[in-house]
Design an enzyme around this catalytic site. Structure first.
Site, mmCIF file in Angstrom:
data_model
loop_
_atom_site.group_PDB
_atom_site.id
_atom_site.type_symbol
_atom_site.label_atom_id
_atom_site.label_comp_id
_atom_site.label_asym_id
_atom_site.label_seq_id
_atom_site.Cartn_x
_atom_site.Cartn_y
_atom_site.Cartn_z
ATOM 1 N N CYS A 177 0.833 -1.161 -0.258
ATOM 2 C CA CYS A 177 -0.004 -0.145 0.017
ATOM 3 C C CYS A 177 0.638 1.287 -0.292
ATOM 4 O O CYS A 177 1.540 0.785 0.769
ATOM 5 C CB CYS A 177 -0.618 0.162 1.327
ATOM 6 S SG CYS A 177 -1.280 1.385 1.327
ATOM 7 N N GLU A 178 0.961 2.308 -1.448
ATOM 8 C CA GLU A 178 1.660 3.113 -1.137
ATOM 9 C C GLU A 178 1.403 4.789 0.146
ATOM 10 O O GLU A 178 1.756 5.511 0.312
ATOM 11 C CB GLU A 178 1.617 4.077 -2.448
ATOM 12 C CG GLU A 178 0.239 5.129 -2.844
ATOM 13 C CD GLU A 178 -0.073 5.291 -3.678
ATOM 14 O OE1 GLU A 178 -0.633 5.868 -4.219
ATOM 15 O OE2 GLU A 178 0.547 4.617 -5.116
ATOM 16 N N HIS A 179 0.273 3.887 1.055
ATOM 17 C CA HIS A 179 -0.153 5.486 1.723
ATOM 18 C C HIS A 179 1.015 4.816 2.746
ATOM 19 O O HIS A 179 0.954 5.594 3.730
ATOM 20 C CB HIS A 179 -1.887 5.282 2.215
ATOM 21 C CG HIS A 179 -2.766 5.997 1.008
ATOM 22 N ND1 HIS A 179 -3.940 4.821 1.048
ATOM 23 C CD2 HIS A 179 -2.246 6.213 -0.216
ATOM 24 C CE1 HIS A 179 -4.172 6.131 -0.364
ATOM 25 N NE2 HIS A 179 -3.234 6.165 -0.781
ATOM 26 N N HIS A 180 1.114 4.072 3.521
ATOM 27 C CA HIS A 180 1.764 2.999 4.805
ATOM 28 C C HIS A 180 2.740 2.080 4.171
ATOM 29 O O HIS A 180 3.687 1.995 5.370
ATOM 30 C CB HIS A 180 0.920 2.432 6.211
ATOM 31 C CG HIS A 180 -0.889 3.654 6.365
ATOM 32 N ND1 HIS A 180 -2.087 3.037 5.365
ATOM 33 C CD2 HIS A 180 -0.671 4.589 7.290
ATOM 34 C CE1 HIS A 180 -2.255 3.693 6.468
ATOM 35 N NE2 HIS A 180 -2.300 5.271 7.111
ATOM 36 N N GLN A 204 -5.043 -0.447 -4.346
ATOM 37 C CA GLN A 204 -6.081 -2.040 -4.566
ATOM 38 C C GLN A 204 -7.132 -2.021 -6.316
ATOM 39 O O GLN A 204 -7.079 -2.280 -6.517
ATOM 40 C CB GLN A 204 -7.452 -2.424 -3.510
ATOM 41 C CG GLN A 204 -7.780 -3.631 -4.340
ATOM 42 C CD GLN A 204 -8.369 -4.265 -2.986
ATOM 43 O OE1 GLN A 204 -7.754 -4.690 -2.497
ATOM 44 N NE2 GLN A 204 -9.445 -5.071 -3.609
ATOM 45 N N HIS A 234 -5.892 -6.048 3.735
ATOM 46 C CA HIS A 234 -4.500 -4.317 3.539
ATOM 47 C C HIS A 234 -4.230 -5.050 5.553
ATOM 48 O O HIS A 234 -5.105 -5.125 6.283
ATOM 49 C CB HIS A 234 -5.291 -3.854 3.775
ATOM 50 C CG HIS A 234 -5.765 -3.151 1.448
ATOM 51 N ND1 HIS A 234 -5.174 -2.704 1.282
ATOM 52 C CD2 HIS A 234 -6.679 -4.136 1.000
ATOM 53 C CE1 HIS A 234 -5.976 -2.521 -0.388
ATOM 54 N NE2 HIS A 234 -6.893 -3.920 0.364
ATOM 55 N N CYS A 257 -3.116 -2.516 6.513
ATOM 56 C CA CYS A 257 -3.338 -1.098 7.745
ATOM 57 C C CYS A 257 -4.874 -0.786 7.620
ATOM 58 O O CYS A 257 -5.033 -0.086 8.677
ATOM 59 C CB CYS A 257 -3.006 -0.146 5.929
ATOM 60 S SG CYS A 257 -3.723 0.040 4.772
#
Length: 196
Positions: free
Chosen positions: A85-88, A126, A154, A156
């Site tokens: 995941c590019e956010h976390h 995703q 996920h 996260c």
């Protein structure tokens, strides 16, 4: 572009210090290089052409077995994938279900997981991953329809924040004839419970 392992190792060392750890203690001395190696694998799809596995196609009408031309969808279920995941920068993993309604060209079934692998080996979300898989197949094969369903867990969601250990996320990307939900209902039924 290759992953810069040396730079990652230095940054991981800085990260360990930033969280109050000693990167020189016995359990952590190899961690920076191990993380660098892992990141080189996790992000190996950056800069790769996801359509490359689809370059070797077979003509439906002039192929080796035209009498066995598919009259309906070609589906590959339960393609296991993992991404980050590019956010976390936490992992997510799950199953991809891919179907396409051939036009003039088909591809060997082993090519479809390769497309998923290349696109998943990048910082991702995703929703975009499913759309990229559908676009890659649509552009490379010019099928009459494409359907990509991803069902993933996920970290996260499972390990931080709300901590929902069994929650999964399902996304659908459709092209051509499968844009209409009624047209893809048979495929969704074939995936089975828990797949979509």
């Amino acid at each position: 572009m290759a992953v810069d392992r040396e730079r990652i190792a230095l940054l991981v060392r800085d990260l360990l210090e930033a969280i109050g750890e000693d990167p020189d203690r016995p359990g952590l001395t190899q961690t920076p290089s191990r993380v660098a190696d892992a990141y080189a694998e996790f992000f190996s799809g950056v800069g790769q052409d996801a359509a490359e596995p689809l370059q070797h196609t077979i003509s439906v009408s002039r192929g080796p077995a035209p009498e066995t031309s598919p009259s309906g969808a070609v589906m590959l279920r339960d393609i296991l994938f993992r991404s980050t995941c590019e956010h976390h920068l936490l992992p997510f993993r799950g199953r991809a279900h891919i179907a396409y309604l051939p036009g003039e060209r088909v591809v060997g079934l082993g090519a479809l997981p390769k497309v998923v692998d290349v696109l998943a080996a990048r910082p991702q979300v995703q929703e975009r991953l499913g759309e990229q898989i559908a676009d890659t197949i649509d552009h490379a094969l010019a099928p009459r329809g494409v359907l990509v369903i991803l069902d993933a867990s996920h970290e996260c969601v499972t390990m931080r924040g709300g901590r929902q250990p069994v929650a999964t996320t399902v996304t659908v990307a459709a092209r051509g004839e499968y844009v209409e939900p009624a047209a893809r209902a048979e495929l969704v039924a074939l995936i089975g419970p828990g797949g979509a």
